[in-house]
Design a protein around this motif. Sequence first.
Motif, PDB file in Angstrom:
ATOM      1  N   ILE A  72      33.763  39.037  41.977  1.00  0.00           N
ATOM      2  CA  ILE A  72      33.745  37.603  42.306  1.00  0.00           C
ATOM      3  C   ILE A  72      32.300  37.137  42.458  1.00  0.00           C
ATOM      4  CG2 ILE A  72      34.398  35.851  44.017  1.00  0.00           C
ATOM      5  CD1 ILE A  72      36.853  36.916  42.572  1.00  0.00           C
ATOM      6  N   SER A  73      31.495  37.922  43.153  1.00  0.00           N
ATOM      7  CA  SER A  73      30.089  37.581  43.348  1.00  0.00           C
ATOM      8  C   SER A  73      29.366  37.486  42.005  1.00  0.00           C
ATOM      9  CB  SER A  73      29.421  38.636  44.230  1.00  0.00           C
ATOM     10  OG  SER A  73      28.048  38.376  44.366  1.00  0.00           O
ATOM     11  N   GLY A  74      29.634  38.427  41.117  1.00  0.00           N
ATOM     12  CA  GLY A  74      29.014  38.416  39.796  1.00  0.00           C
ATOM     13  C   GLY A  74      29.379  37.180  38.992  1.00  0.00           C
ATOM     14  N   ILE A  75      30.621  36.725  39.139  1.00  0.00           N
ATOM     15  CA  ILE A  75      31.050  35.502  38.446  1.00  0.00           C
ATOM     16  C   ILE A  75      30.270  34.309  38.986  1.00  0.00           C
ATOM     17  CG2 ILE A  75      32.958  33.897  38.059  1.00  0.00           C
ATOM     18  CD1 ILE A  75      34.832  36.367  38.247  1.00  0.00           C
ATOM     19  N   GLU A  76      30.182  34.212  40.311  1.00  0.00           N
ATOM     20  CA  GLU A  76      29.466  33.085  40.930  1.00  0.00           C
ATOM     21  C   GLU A  76      28.003  33.041  40.514  1.00  0.00           C
ATOM     22  OE1 GLU A  76      29.957  33.190  45.151  1.00  0.00           O
ATOM     23  OE2 GLU A  76      31.986  32.392  45.032  1.00  0.00           O
ATOM     24  N   GLN A  77      27.415  34.207  40.335  1.00  0.00           N
ATOM     25  CA  GLN A  77      26.002  34.281  39.974  1.00  0.00           C
ATOM     26  C   GLN A  77      25.767  34.141  38.477  1.00  0.00           C
ATOM     27  OE1 GLN A  77      24.237  37.815  41.689  1.00  0.00           O
ATOM     28  NE2 GLN A  77      25.496  37.580  43.518  1.00  0.00           N
ATOM     29  N   GLY A  78      26.849  34.043  37.705  1.00  0.00           N
ATOM     30  CA  GLY A  78      26.711  33.909  36.260  1.00  0.00           C
ATOM     31  C   GLY A  78      26.371  35.220  35.573  1.00  0.00           C
ATOM     32  N   LYS A  79      26.591  36.329  36.254  1.00  0.00           N
ATOM     33  CA  LYS A  79      26.279  37.645  35.698  1.00  0.00           C
ATOM     34  C   LYS A  79      27.469  38.280  34.981  1.00  0.00           C
ATOM     35  CE  LYS A  79      22.755  38.690  39.121  1.00  0.00           C
ATOM     36  NZ  LYS A  79      22.360  39.581  40.215  1.00  0.00           N
ATOM     37  N   ARG A  80      28.632  37.677  35.117  1.00  0.00           N
ATOM     38  CA  ARG A  80      29.847  38.217  34.518  1.00  0.00           C
ATOM     39  C   ARG A  80      30.434  37.236  33.523  1.00  0.00           C
ATOM     40  NH1 ARG A  80      31.341  43.531  35.688  1.00  0.00           N
ATOM     41  NH2 ARG A  80      30.569  44.016  37.745  1.00  0.00           N
ATOM     42  N   ASN A  81      30.887  37.752  32.401  1.00  0.00           N
ATOM     43  CA  ASN A  81      31.681  36.964  31.471  1.00  0.00           C
ATOM     44  C   ASN A  81      33.131  37.147  31.874  1.00  0.00           C
ATOM     45  OD1 ASN A  81      29.559  36.030  29.835  1.00  0.00           O
ATOM     46  ND2 ASN A  81      29.473  38.012  28.833  1.00  0.00           N
ATOM     47  N   VAL A  82      33.880  36.072  31.876  1.00  0.00           N
ATOM     48  CA  VAL A  82      35.238  36.107  32.398  1.00  0.00           C
ATOM     49  C   VAL A  82      36.243  36.012  31.255  1.00  0.00           C
ATOM     50  CG1 VAL A  82      36.827  34.987  33.986  1.00  0.00           C
ATOM     51  CG2 VAL A  82      34.402  35.028  34.509  1.00  0.00           C
ATOM     52  N   SER A  83      37.176  36.954  31.231  1.00  0.00           N
ATOM     53  CA  SER A  83      38.229  36.948  30.212  1.00  0.00           C
ATOM     54  C   SER A  83      39.309  35.930  30.589  1.00  0.00           C
ATOM     55  CB  SER A  83      38.863  38.338  30.103  1.00  0.00           C
ATOM     56  OG  SER A  83      39.597  38.636  31.278  1.00  0.00           O
ATOM     57  N   LEU A  84      40.157  35.633  29.657  1.00  0.00           N
ATOM     58  CA  LEU A  84      41.268  34.721  29.915  1.00  0.00           C
ATOM     59  C   LEU A  84      42.179  35.282  31.001  1.00  0.00           C
ATOM     60  CD1 LEU A  84      42.728  32.132  29.221  1.00  0.00           C
ATOM     61  CD2 LEU A  84      43.864  33.323  27.350  1.00  0.00           C
ATOM     62  N   GLU A  85      42.395  36.578  30.992  1.00  0.00           N
ATOM     63  CA  GLU A  85      43.232  37.211  32.018  1.00  0.00           C
ATOM     64  C   GLU A  85      42.652  36.998  33.415  1.00  0.00           C
ATOM     65  OE1 GLU A  85      44.838  41.644  33.309  1.00  0.00           O
ATOM     66  OE2 GLU A  85      43.885  41.393  31.367  1.00  0.00           O
ATOM     67  N   VAL A  86      41.344  37.176  33.544  1.00  0.00           N
ATOM     68  CA  VAL A  86      40.679  36.971  34.835  1.00  0.00           C
ATOM     69  C   VAL A  86      40.727  35.490  35.218  1.00  0.00           C
ATOM     70  CG1 VAL A  86      38.449  37.056  36.035  1.00  0.00           C
ATOM     71  CG2 VAL A  86      39.235  39.022  34.696  1.00  0.00           C
ATOM     72  N   MET A  87      40.539  34.608  34.237  1.00  0.00           N
ATOM     73  CA  MET A  87      40.618  33.171  34.523  1.00  0.00           C
ATOM     74  C   MET A  87      42.000  32.800  35.065  1.00  0.00           C
ATOM     75  SD  MET A  87      38.463  31.471  31.424  1.00  0.00           S
ATOM     76  CE  MET A  87      38.820  29.815  31.936  1.00  0.00           C
ATOM     77  N   GLU A  88      43.042  33.391  34.504  1.00  0.00           N
ATOM     78  CA  GLU A  88      44.396  33.132  34.989  1.00  0.00           C
ATOM     79  C   GLU A  88      44.552  33.588  36.436  1.00  0.00           C
ATOM     80  OE1 GLU A  88      46.731  35.200  32.047  1.00  0.00           O
ATOM     81  OE2 GLU A  88      47.035  33.368  30.888  1.00  0.00           O
ATOM     82  N   LYS A  89      44.017  34.754  36.765  1.00  0.00           N
ATOM     83  CA  LYS A  89      44.086  35.261  38.136  1.00  0.00           C
ATOM     84  C   LYS A  89      43.330  34.348  39.096  1.00  0.00           C
ATOM     85  CE  LYS A  89      44.622  40.123  36.939  1.00  0.00           C
ATOM     86  NZ  LYS A  89      44.069  41.476  37.081  1.00  0.00           N
ATOM     87  N   LEU A  90      42.146  33.929  38.693  1.00  0.00           N
ATOM     88  CA  LEU A  90      41.338  33.058  39.552  1.00  0.00           C
ATOM     89  C   LEU A  90      41.988  31.692  39.730  1.00  0.00           C
ATOM     90  CD1 LEU A  90      37.776  33.903  38.214  1.00  0.00           C
ATOM     91  CD2 LEU A  90      38.752  34.565  40.427  1.00  0.00           C
ATOM     92  N   ALA A  91      42.487  31.134  38.642  1.00  0.00           N
ATOM     93  CA  ALA A  91      43.143  29.825  38.723  1.00  0.00           C
ATOM     94  C   ALA A  91      44.348  29.902  39.658  1.00  0.00           C
ATOM     95  CB  ALA A  91      43.563  29.355  37.331  1.00  0.00           C
ATOM     96  N   GLY A  92      45.153  30.953  39.525  1.00  0.00           N
ATOM     97  CA  GLY A  92      46.304  31.120  40.406  1.00  0.00           C
ATOM     98  C   GLY A  92      45.889  31.258  41.859  1.00  0.00           C
TER      99      GLY A  92
END
Length: 64
Positions: free
Chosen positions: A32-52
Amino acid sequence: MNPHFQFFFLKKEKGLSQEELAERSGLNRPYISGIEQGKRNVSLEVMEKLAGALGVGIGELVDF
């Protein structure tokens, strides 16, 4: 708006910590921290988990 900023804004708007979002999404806190910092590319599967976990549609995560 930068997608990483949008994600961070939605998390803060919902009053969630990284730990709470990790629990709700099934992801780990460092990821989660890596996503916030822009260090991670997010897959559609992860986007679905985060959106939920945030209670929003995927479109709100990428709407900029």
